[in-house]
Write a protein that holds these residues in place. Structure first.
Motif, PDB file in Angstrom:
ATOM      1  N   ALA A 431       0.943  -1.241  -0.018  1.00 39.82           N
ATOM      2  CA  ALA A 431       0.020   0.111   0.094  1.00 39.82           C
ATOM      3  C   ALA A 431       0.964   1.082  -0.059  1.00 39.82           C
ATOM      4  N   PHE A 432       0.790   2.100  -1.120  1.00 37.72           N
ATOM      5  CA  PHE A 432       1.625   3.452  -1.101  1.00 37.72           C
ATOM      6  C   PHE A 432       1.033   4.430  -0.396  1.00 37.72           C
ATOM      7  N   GLU A 433       1.908   5.510  -0.383  1.00 37.18           N
ATOM      8  CA  GLU A 433       1.491   6.725   0.259  1.00 37.18           C
ATOM      9  C   GLU A 433       0.443   7.350  -0.464  1.00 37.18           C
ATOM     10  N   GLU A 434       0.821   7.338  -1.891  1.00 35.44           N
ATOM     11  CA  GLU A 434      -0.012   7.932  -2.723  1.00 35.44           C
ATOM     12  C   GLU A 434      -1.184   6.789  -3.394  1.00 35.44           C
ATOM     13  N   ASP A 514       3.733   4.711   4.768  1.00 39.94           N
ATOM     14  CA  ASP A 514       3.086   5.464   5.335  1.00 39.94           C
ATOM     15  C   ASP A 514       1.502   5.411   5.089  1.00 39.94           C
ATOM     16  N   PRO A 515       0.868   4.487   5.449  1.00 45.23           N
ATOM     17  CA  PRO A 515      -0.383   4.017   4.834  1.00 45.23           C
ATOM     18  C   PRO A 515      -1.556   4.969   5.571  1.00 45.23           C
ATOM     19  N   GLU A 537      -0.579 -11.497  12.300  1.00 42.63           N
ATOM     20  CA  GLU A 537      -0.676 -12.584  11.382  1.00 42.63           C
ATOM     21  C   GLU A 537       0.119 -12.446  10.282  1.00 42.63           C
ATOM     22  N   THR A 538       0.992 -11.693  10.062  1.00 41.71           N
ATOM     23  CA  THR A 538       1.731 -11.234   8.840  1.00 41.71           C
ATOM     24  C   THR A 538       3.251 -10.754   9.334  1.00 41.71           C
ATOM     25  N   THR A 539       3.938 -10.852   8.450  1.00 41.52           N
ATOM     26  CA  THR A 539       5.356 -10.096   8.668  1.00 41.52           C
ATOM     27  C   THR A 539       5.393  -8.687   7.777  1.00 41.52           C
ATOM     28  N   ALA A 540       5.486  -7.540   8.571  1.00 36.28           N
ATOM     29  CA  ALA A 540       5.243  -6.387   7.867  1.00 36.28           C
ATOM     30  C   ALA A 540       6.541  -5.273   7.948  1.00 36.28           C
ATOM     31  N   LEU A 541       6.614  -4.529   6.906  1.00 35.32           N
ATOM     32  CA  LEU A 541       7.524  -3.401   6.787  1.00 35.32           C
ATOM     33  C   LEU A 541       6.599  -2.213   6.555  1.00 35.32           C
ATOM     34  N   ILE A 542       6.695  -1.209   7.518  1.00 32.32           N
ATOM     35  CA  ILE A 542       5.879  -0.099   7.601  1.00 32.32           C
ATOM     36  C   ILE A 542       6.670   1.151   7.485  1.00 32.32           C
ATOM     37  N   VAL A 543       6.570   2.018   6.543  1.00 30.31           N
ATOM     38  CA  VAL A 543       7.161   3.404   6.491  1.00 30.31           C
ATOM     39  C   VAL A 543       6.314   4.128   7.540  1.00 30.31           C
TER      40      VAL A 543
END
Length: 593
Positions: A431-434, A514-515, A537-543
């Motif tokens: 999921a992108f910032e824009e 940056d969602p 329930e997942t492996t996540a990388l979040i800006v």
């Protein structure tokens, strides 16, 4: 423009147009039949002067009215036959050429979907759009008309010249007198017209880009009152294109004048010489009539050479522009290199990853360098850094929107370069910032993130996680069409639908840029509460830029100038990293404002 057009000396129009053969091959039988029918029709037209010769030297000279009526009937039948044959040719080419155009357009669209993001970053969308519309229309027109009639007219001229030489070789030589200067003019015209045609078609692409950007950015243009300056810029481009088109018209007028004038002079000279020969008794009146009728029948094939060459050059340029895109290397579908040893349940691991954009200067520093980062299975990692530190670029490497320059990224121990893109992107959701939405329904936009078997249950769950229940209040609920770019929705609504699209497929790995940036405080809190269940329930990388988003993660990685400078929990980094504390204090102040 990302590509430099070849000069006419560097490319061959014939060689360029031959690249169309793979698309033409399936319909070659009908096209060859159409060409044969057109040649037959032209040859039927050349029989008419021979009938006139027979009539003048026979029934007319003998005052045989029955013979004249017979000749008239034959002429009528020949004219009808010629018309029917040309109509048959048009019917034969209509369906197959529309098929060729549709296949080429579909192939271009498929190819665009497989091209890397770096390509789309370089190319203006208007240039791509003009290749898929205007250029392919020119190709179809070439296949329908110039391709056939360059052959048909060539055969017609050859047969006509042979007929005239057989009737009287001296008059034939008079008619052939302008051939050499006409050929020279055609060669010069072809080279000059190719250059101008390329420039015009590139300018059409630029104009298309401006129109598209103005439509998509109409809110900015109106908001800043820039409609007049945008109109001036558009008018300048339009006048530039107008100048180029006028130059094309001047070139075409010159070649047309030469091609029309010289044969007309030759026909006039042949008429004078022929009349002298008839008066001397060296030539029959019927032969002179047949000769002149044949010469006049060749006027159209000769005079059409100019615009047939012009259309052929435009088609060659259009073909060249089409294959400039088709020749670009696509993303590889299969493994890129040998994977390392697999360790199951290893999470997301960056191993000494460096990245430099493909079009960056060779001596420029990489955007990312030596990234070593391990996100354990089921763990959420927040990625924090100042603007320009490379956060978005790093997240784009996971689904292979860009390829790492060196190092490797593994998912559960498997190198992502060893996976097919389809396999990789089935495991990783983004999921992108824009947020980008398509001209489709709300439900269709969200379900793009799941496989084809997903339905209403998955849709409802995803909307609930993203706090996007507003979709049910839209005029047609989740069947509501959101419009181009989703601009009928607010920024926060678009961002929540993009988040729903990311979580709908229950991905093993989640990458969020940056969602929550467009959400108000209350909505953000509700989304975060629902998102915590998904992240478990997942492996996540979040800006992340806000402390509230950072707190969603188990650990935080600080990215500075393309390097990971610190990793730890939020509270650990607040104590140990002055840079992280400064970033978070700025975020706190922003949230308070």
């Amino acid at each position: 423009m990302p590509t430099t057009p070849k000069t006419p000396e560097e490319r061959s129009a014939v060689r360029t147009l031959l690249r169309l053969w793979p698309y033409v091959r399936p319909v070659r039988a009908r096209l060859f039949t159409a060409a044969f029918v057109a040649i037959l029709a032209s040859c039927v037209g050349l029989v008419i002067p021979l009938v006139l010769k027979w009539m003048v030297d026979g029934p007319v000279a003998d005052r045989d009215s029955a013979g004249v009526w017979l000749g008239a009937l034959v002429l009528l039948l020949l004219g009808l036959g010629e018309a029917v044959l040309f109509g048959l040719r048009r019917w034969l080419v209509a369906r197959p050429l529309s098929h060729v155009e549709a296949e080429m357009r579909a192939a271009l669209y498929r190819h665009l979907q497989r091209l890397p993001v770096a390509f789309h970053d370089r190319w203006a969308s208007g240039q791509l759009l003009s290749r898929a519309t205007t250029d392919l229309m020119l190709v179809r027109m070439f296949l329908a008309f110039p391709l056939t009639f360059l052959l048909v007219n060539g055969v017609t001229i050859l047969v006509g010249v042979i007929i005239m030489l057989l009737q009287d070789w001296t008059l034939g030589l008079v008619i052939l007198g302008p051939a050499v200067p006409v050929i020279v003019m055609c060669v010069v015209f072809e080279k000059r017209y190719a250059e101008v045609a390329r420039r015009a078609q590139d300018q059409v692409g630029d104009l298309t880009t401006v129109v598209e950007e103005s439509v998509l950015g109409i809110r900015i243009i109106k908001g800043f009152g820039r409609h007049r300056s945008q109109a001036r810029a558009f008018r300048e481009l339009s006048w530039t294109l107008r100048g180029t088109e006028l130059r094309k018209a001047r070139l075409l007028a010159v070649i047309w004048a030469v091609i029309v004038t010289l044969p007309e002079v030759a026909v006039g000279a042949a008429l004078v010489v022929g009349c002298v020969q008839v008066a001397d008794g060296a030539l029959s009146a019927g032969t002179l009539v047949a000769f002149l009728s044949t010469a006049l029948a060749l006027r159209w094939p000769v005079e059409s050479i100019g615009f047939l060459l012009a259309m052929s050059q435009e088609a060659a340029t259009a073909t060249e522009r089409y294959f400039e895109v088709m020749d670009e290397d696509v993303e590889s579908a299969g493994p890129g290199r040998q994977a390392g040893p697999v360790t199951k349940s290893d999470g997301l691991h960056f191993h000494a990853v460096s990245f430099r954009y493909p079009d960056a200067p060779p001596d420029s520093p990489p955007v990312l360098q030596g990234i070593d980062l391990h996100i354990r299975p089921g763990e959420s990692m927040a990625l924090v850094g100042a603007t320009g530190s490379g956060k978005t670029t790093l997240t784009a490497l996971v689904p292979r929107l860009h390829e790492v320059t060196s190092g490797r990224i593994t998912l559960d121990g498997e190198d992502i370069m060893a996976m097919s893109r389809e396999e990789l992107r089935a495991m990783v959701a983004v999921a992108f910032e824009e947020p980008t939405l398509f001209s489709a329904s709300v439900g269709e936009n969200v379900l793009m993130g799941a496989d084809d078997s997903a339905g209403a249950i998955e849709l409802e769950r995803a909307l609930s996680v993203a706090q996007a229940d507003f979709a049910h209040a839209l005029p047609d609920g989740t069947d509501t069409q959101v419009g181009e770019q989703g601009l009928s929705l607010s920024g926060g609504q678009r961002q929540r639908l993009a988040l729903a699209r990311a979580v709908v497929g229950r991905p093993r790995f989640l990458v969020l840029d940056d969602p929550l940036s467009a959400l108000d405080v209350h909505t953000e809190a509700a989304v975060e509460a629902a998102l915590r269940e998904v992240l478990a329930e997942t492996t996540a990388l979040i800006v992340a830029h806000r402390p509230s988003t950072v707190l969603l993660a188990d650990r935080v990685a600080l990215l500075a100038e393309g390097r990971i400078t610190a990793v730890g929990t939020h509270h650990e980094l607040l104590r140990s990293s002055a840079e992280y504390a400064h970033l978070m204090s700025g975020a706190d102040e922003e949230d308070q404002r």
